[in-house]
Motif scaffolding. Structure first.
Motif, PDB file in Angstrom:
ATOM      1  N   ARG A 269       0.873  -1.170  -0.162  1.00  0.00           N
ATOM      2  CA  ARG A 269      -0.017   0.056   0.034  1.00  0.00           C
ATOM      3  C   ARG A 269       0.874   1.257   0.001  1.00  0.00           C
ATOM      4  NH1 ARG A 269      -3.308  -3.059   3.597  1.00  0.00           N
ATOM      5  NH2 ARG A 269      -2.556  -1.938   5.239  1.00  0.00           N
ATOM      6  N   ALA A 270       1.992   1.281   0.710  1.00  0.00           N
ATOM      7  CA  ALA A 270       2.850   2.403   0.972  1.00  0.00           C
ATOM      8  C   ALA A 270       3.439   2.621  -0.532  1.00  0.00           C
ATOM      9  CB  ALA A 270       3.935   2.090   1.959  1.00  0.00           C
ATOM     10  N   LYS A 271       4.048   1.531  -1.381  1.00  0.00           N
ATOM     11  CA  LYS A 271       4.741   1.550  -2.485  1.00  0.00           C
ATOM     12  C   LYS A 271       3.695   2.116  -3.700  1.00  0.00           C
ATOM     13  CE  LYS A 271       7.810  -2.370  -2.052  1.00  0.00           C
ATOM     14  NZ  LYS A 271       8.093  -3.787  -2.664  1.00  0.00           N
ATOM     15  N   ASN A 272       2.279   1.610  -3.675  1.00  0.00           N
ATOM     16  CA  ASN A 272       1.295   1.994  -4.389  1.00  0.00           C
ATOM     17  C   ASN A 272       0.862   3.597  -4.280  1.00  0.00           C
ATOM     18  OD1 ASN A 272       0.983  -0.475  -5.622  1.00  0.00           O
ATOM     19  ND2 ASN A 272      -0.609  -0.881  -4.394  1.00  0.00           N
ATOM     20  N   ALA A 273       0.809   4.086  -2.983  1.00  0.00           N
ATOM     21  CA  ALA A 273       0.807   5.511  -2.783  1.00  0.00           C
ATOM     22  C   ALA A 273       1.841   6.553  -3.498  1.00  0.00           C
ATOM     23  CB  ALA A 273       0.565   5.752  -1.426  1.00  0.00           C
ATOM     24  N   VAL A 274       3.136   6.044  -3.343  1.00  0.00           N
ATOM     25  CA  VAL A 274       4.191   6.702  -4.001  1.00  0.00           C
ATOM     26  C   VAL A 274       4.232   6.677  -5.355  1.00  0.00           C
ATOM     27  CG1 VAL A 274       6.171   5.381  -3.543  1.00  0.00           C
ATOM     28  CG2 VAL A 274       6.263   7.619  -3.130  1.00  0.00           C
ATOM     29  N   ARG A 275       3.986   5.456  -5.896  1.00  0.00           N
ATOM     30  CA  ARG A 275       3.962   5.283  -7.459  1.00  0.00           C
ATOM     31  C   ARG A 275       2.946   6.196  -8.115  1.00  0.00           C
ATOM     32  NH1 ARG A 275       4.442  -0.904  -6.495  1.00  0.00           N
ATOM     33  NH2 ARG A 275       6.647  -1.302  -6.715  1.00  0.00           N
ATOM     34  N   SER A 276       1.925   6.351  -7.436  1.00  0.00           N
ATOM     35  CA  SER A 276       0.623   7.191  -8.065  1.00  0.00           C
ATOM     36  C   SER A 276       1.041   8.642  -8.261  1.00  0.00           C
ATOM     37  CB  SER A 276      -0.358   7.331  -7.185  1.00  0.00           C
ATOM     38  OG  SER A 276      -0.261   7.819  -5.965  1.00  0.00           O
ATOM     39  N   LEU A 277       2.112   9.227  -7.667  1.00  0.00           N
ATOM     40  CA  LEU A 277       2.393  10.366  -7.748  1.00  0.00           C
ATOM     41  C   LEU A 277       3.402  10.659  -9.264  1.00  0.00           C
ATOM     42  CD1 LEU A 277       3.310  11.233  -4.284  1.00  0.00           C
ATOM     43  CD2 LEU A 277       1.468  12.124  -5.371  1.00  0.00           C
ATOM     44  N   GLN A 278       3.841   9.679  -9.587  1.00  0.00           N
ATOM     45  CA  GLN A 278       4.924   9.526 -10.790  1.00  0.00           C
ATOM     46  C   GLN A 278       5.961  10.850 -10.784  1.00  0.00           C
ATOM     47  OE1 GLN A 278       1.740  10.151 -13.878  1.00  0.00           O
ATOM     48  NE2 GLN A 278       2.053   8.096 -14.426  1.00  0.00           N
ATOM     49  N   LEU A 279       6.576  10.583  -9.319  1.00  0.00           N
ATOM     50  CA  LEU A 279       7.680  11.355  -8.896  1.00  0.00           C
ATOM     51  C   LEU A 279       9.028  10.697  -9.440  1.00  0.00           C
ATOM     52  CD1 LEU A 279       6.491  12.971  -5.837  1.00  0.00           C
ATOM     53  CD2 LEU A 279       6.696  14.121  -8.082  1.00  0.00           C
ATOM     54  N   GLN A 280      10.117  11.062  -8.987  1.00  0.00           N
ATOM     55  CA  GLN A 280      11.692  10.592  -9.083  1.00  0.00           C
ATOM     56  C   GLN A 280      11.500   9.624  -7.760  1.00  0.00           C
ATOM     57  OE1 GLN A 280      14.591  12.740 -10.792  1.00  0.00           O
ATOM     58  NE2 GLN A 280      16.079  11.840  -9.553  1.00  0.00           N
ATOM     59  N   ASP A 281      10.828   8.549  -7.704  1.00  0.00           N
ATOM     60  CA  ASP A 281      10.535   7.940  -6.328  1.00  0.00           C
ATOM     61  C   ASP A 281      11.417   6.606  -6.328  1.00  0.00           C
ATOM     62  OD1 ASP A 281       9.596   5.861  -8.197  1.00  0.00           O
ATOM     63  OD2 ASP A 281       7.447   6.504  -8.017  1.00  0.00           O
ATOM     64  N   GLU A 282      12.453   6.330  -6.851  1.00  0.00           N
ATOM     65  CA  GLU A 282      13.240   4.988  -6.550  1.00  0.00           C
ATOM     66  C   GLU A 282      13.773   4.893  -5.174  1.00  0.00           C
ATOM     67  OE1 GLU A 282      16.202   7.551  -9.047  1.00  0.00           O
ATOM     68  OE2 GLU A 282      14.088   7.632  -8.818  1.00  0.00           O
ATOM     69  N   TYR A 283      13.892   5.959  -4.624  1.00  0.00           N
ATOM     70  CA  TYR A 283      14.841   5.944  -3.154  1.00  0.00           C
ATOM     71  C   TYR A 283      13.585   5.695  -2.127  1.00  0.00           C
ATOM     72  CZ  TYR A 283      18.928   7.934  -5.226  1.00  0.00           C
ATOM     73  OH  TYR A 283      20.107   8.251  -5.961  1.00  0.00           O
ATOM     74  N   LEU A 284      12.442   6.287  -2.402  1.00  0.00           N
ATOM     75  CA  LEU A 284      11.331   5.912  -1.313  1.00  0.00           C
ATOM     76  C   LEU A 284      10.787   4.402  -1.565  1.00  0.00           C
ATOM     77  CD1 LEU A 284       9.149   9.316  -2.163  1.00  0.00           C
ATOM     78  CD2 LEU A 284      10.543   8.729  -0.014  1.00  0.00           C
ATOM     79  N   LEU A 285      10.927   3.928  -2.667  1.00  0.00           N
ATOM     80  CA  LEU A 285      10.404   2.665  -3.042  1.00  0.00           C
ATOM     81  C   LEU A 285      11.407   1.699  -2.177  1.00  0.00           C
ATOM     82  CD1 LEU A 285       9.061   2.561  -6.653  1.00  0.00           C
ATOM     83  CD2 LEU A 285       7.978   2.615  -4.575  1.00  0.00           C
ATOM     84  N   GLN A 286      12.705   1.949  -2.349  1.00  0.00           N
ATOM     85  CA  GLN A 286      14.011   1.219  -1.746  1.00  0.00           C
ATOM     86  C   GLN A 286      13.698   1.233  -0.269  1.00  0.00           C
ATOM     87  OE1 GLN A 286      16.361  -0.601  -2.884  1.00  0.00           O
ATOM     88  NE2 GLN A 286      16.396  -0.290  -4.935  1.00  0.00           N
ATOM     89  N   ILE A 287      13.542   2.421   0.261  1.00  0.00           N
ATOM     90  CA  ILE A 287      13.207   2.463   1.729  1.00  0.00           C
ATOM     91  C   ILE A 287      12.238   1.604   2.209  1.00  0.00           C
ATOM     92  CG2 ILE A 287      12.430   3.888   3.570  1.00  0.00           C
ATOM     93  CD1 ILE A 287      13.926   6.394   2.095  1.00  0.00           C
ATOM     94  N   CYS A 288      11.019   1.416   1.340  1.00  0.00           N
ATOM     95  CA  CYS A 288       9.901   0.512   1.669  1.00  0.00           C
ATOM     96  C   CYS A 288      10.407  -0.959   1.851  1.00  0.00           C
ATOM     97  CB  CYS A 288       8.812   0.463   0.521  1.00  0.00           C
ATOM     98  SG  CYS A 288       7.823   2.017   0.450  1.00  0.00           S
ATOM     99  N   GLU A 289      11.313  -1.389   0.938  1.00  0.00           N
ATOM    100  CA  GLU A 289      12.013  -2.514   0.941  1.00  0.00           C
ATOM    101  C   GLU A 289      12.941  -2.525   2.327  1.00  0.00           C
ATOM    102  OE1 GLU A 289      11.790  -5.382  -1.147  1.00  0.00           O
ATOM    103  OE2 GLU A 289       9.785  -4.194  -1.654  1.00  0.00           O
ATOM    104  N   LEU A 290      13.720  -1.799   2.295  1.00  0.00           N
ATOM    105  CA  LEU A 290      14.502  -1.709   3.642  1.00  0.00           C
ATOM    106  C   LEU A 290      13.835  -1.715   4.863  1.00  0.00           C
ATOM    107  CD1 LEU A 290      17.597  -0.888   4.817  1.00  0.00           C
ATOM    108  CD2 LEU A 290      16.508   1.497   4.760  1.00  0.00           C
ATOM    109  N   VAL A 291      12.643  -1.296   4.910  1.00  0.00           N
ATOM    110  CA  VAL A 291      11.838  -1.172   5.978  1.00  0.00           C
ATOM    111  C   VAL A 291      11.147  -2.872   6.484  1.00  0.00           C
ATOM    112  CG1 VAL A 291       9.494  -0.485   7.099  1.00  0.00           C
ATOM    113  CG2 VAL A 291      11.137   1.072   6.648  1.00  0.00           C
ATOM    114  N   ALA A 292      10.654  -3.366   5.116  1.00  0.00           N
ATOM    115  CA  ALA A 292      10.169  -4.541   5.357  1.00  0.00           C
ATOM    116  C   ALA A 292      10.954  -5.720   5.671  1.00  0.00           C
ATOM    117  CB  ALA A 292       9.325  -4.684   3.976  1.00  0.00           C
ATOM    118  N   LYS A 293      12.330  -5.636   4.956  1.00  0.00           N
ATOM    119  CA  LYS A 293      13.394  -6.663   5.204  1.00  0.00           C
ATOM    120  C   LYS A 293      14.339  -6.461   6.288  1.00  0.00           C
ATOM    121  CE  LYS A 293      12.133  -8.023   0.425  1.00  0.00           C
ATOM    122  NZ  LYS A 293      12.954  -7.862  -0.919  1.00  0.00           N
ATOM    123  N   ARG A 294      14.331  -5.306   7.114  1.00  0.00           N
ATOM    124  CA  ARG A 294      15.301  -5.096   8.004  1.00  0.00           C
ATOM    125  C   ARG A 294      15.751  -6.214   9.068  1.00  0.00           C
ATOM    126  NH1 ARG A 294      13.720  -2.130  12.734  1.00  0.00           N
ATOM    127  NH2 ARG A 294      11.459  -1.999  12.689  1.00  0.00           N
TER     128      ARG A 294
END
Length: 296
Positions: A269-294
């Motif tokens: 859900r977090a990823k989908n919200a940030v993807r919807s903005l169509q920004l330069q979002d690769e780092y935000l998406l990577q942080i999602c992975e970091l949080v989920a797998k830390r």
């Protein structure tokens, strides 16, 4: 072309830690108080909150330096909360990030004062920020939002609810209230501060806050899982403390398998919200992975 997330995170931590040390050394205070403040500020950690702020700025193609004061203030608030959480009257922890907790090194009274110092100095740092791209209106908004996120309507409220919940069986909504306030509000501020400093629109900010709310919840669900499955040496603090303190968590309200599934769904859900903005979002998406797998 953007640098890799690993390089971005490493550079962000270096930039932040250098700035925080500079701020702390500039404080006109007794040496022992400065030493106690620096001891916890320099203890390391994931720096996930400042990283989120910088990644939000990056999404809008803004430089990290715009957010340095806000990121430093945010990490000071987070660090103060850890110092106080570790005290004997709270969680009574002896280790934090693999090192003796502040009160074990400086004594309980000085640990309280070091936390107080970091809490109040954070707002001084924000109010005195004179970056040419940061307006007085932005500074005022950040002071207000950080006070709300960290104070009795946010993190402190979550801490109180968490203490009162010990030994009780909570509902899911009660548990989410604790997580959203105790942990989530500062994570939300990280993203909001980036949005404010980047000049995001109201619609963009609302979508970013949806991202931040889900990310904050995912962070705490992963924390609950690590309290059961984590490696004490890797985490840098004792595991099983939630069970020992009879706290309700996602792993007590649900099975471990269910908790992990909820973590996955929340992260998506977090990823989908940030993807919807169509920004330069690769780092935000990577942080999602970091949080989920830390693992710590």
């Amino acid at each position: 072309m953007s640098i890799s997330f690993e390089v971005f995170a490493k550079e962000s931590r270096r930039l932040l830690e250098s700035q925080m040390t500079e701020y702390a050394k500039a404080v006109l205070c007794p040496a022992v108080l400065r030493d106690a403040m620096l001891y916890s500020l320099e203890a390391g950690g994931k720096r996930i909150r400042p990283l989120l702020l910088f990644a939000t700025l990056h999404a809008f193609q803004k430089k990290r330096e715009i957010g340095l004061a806000a990121a430093s203030a945010l990490e000071m608030i987070h660090t103060y909360s850890l110092i106080h959480d570790d005290l004997p009257c709270m969680d009574d922890d002896e280790l934090r990030r693999g090192k003796p907790t502040n009160h074990k090194v400086f004594g309980e009274a000085m640990a309280v004062l070091a936390g107080d110092g970091l809490l109040t100095y954070a707002f001084q740092v924000l109010a005195e920020n004179r970056h040419p791209e940061v307006t007085e209106a932005m500074n005022l908004r950040l002071v207000l939002e950080l006070a709300k996120a960290a104070g009795p309507e946010g993190m402190v409220a979550g801490q109180v609810a968490d203490m009162e919940a010990e030994g009780k069986q909570l509902t899911l909504s009660q548990l989410e209230y604790i997580h959203q306030n105790k942990t989530g509000r500062l994570l939300e501020f990280s993203v909001l501060a980036g949005a404010v400093l980047a000049g995001a629109s109201l619609a963009q900010t609302e979508e970013l806050m949806e991202f931040a709310r889900n990310l904050g919840l995912a962070f705490q669900i992963r924390d609950d899982i690590l309290d059961v499955e984590g490696n004490e040496e890797e985490i840098g603090k004792r595991v099983g403390s939630d069970v020992a303190n009879e706290k309700s968590t996602y792993t007590t309200l649900f099975s471990m398998e269910e908790a992990k599934q909820i973590l996955h769904e929340t992260t998506e859900r977090a990823k989908n919200a940030v993807r919807s903005l169509q920004l330069q979002d690769e780092y935000l998406l990577q942080i999602c992975e970091l949080v989920a797998k830390r693992t710590h």
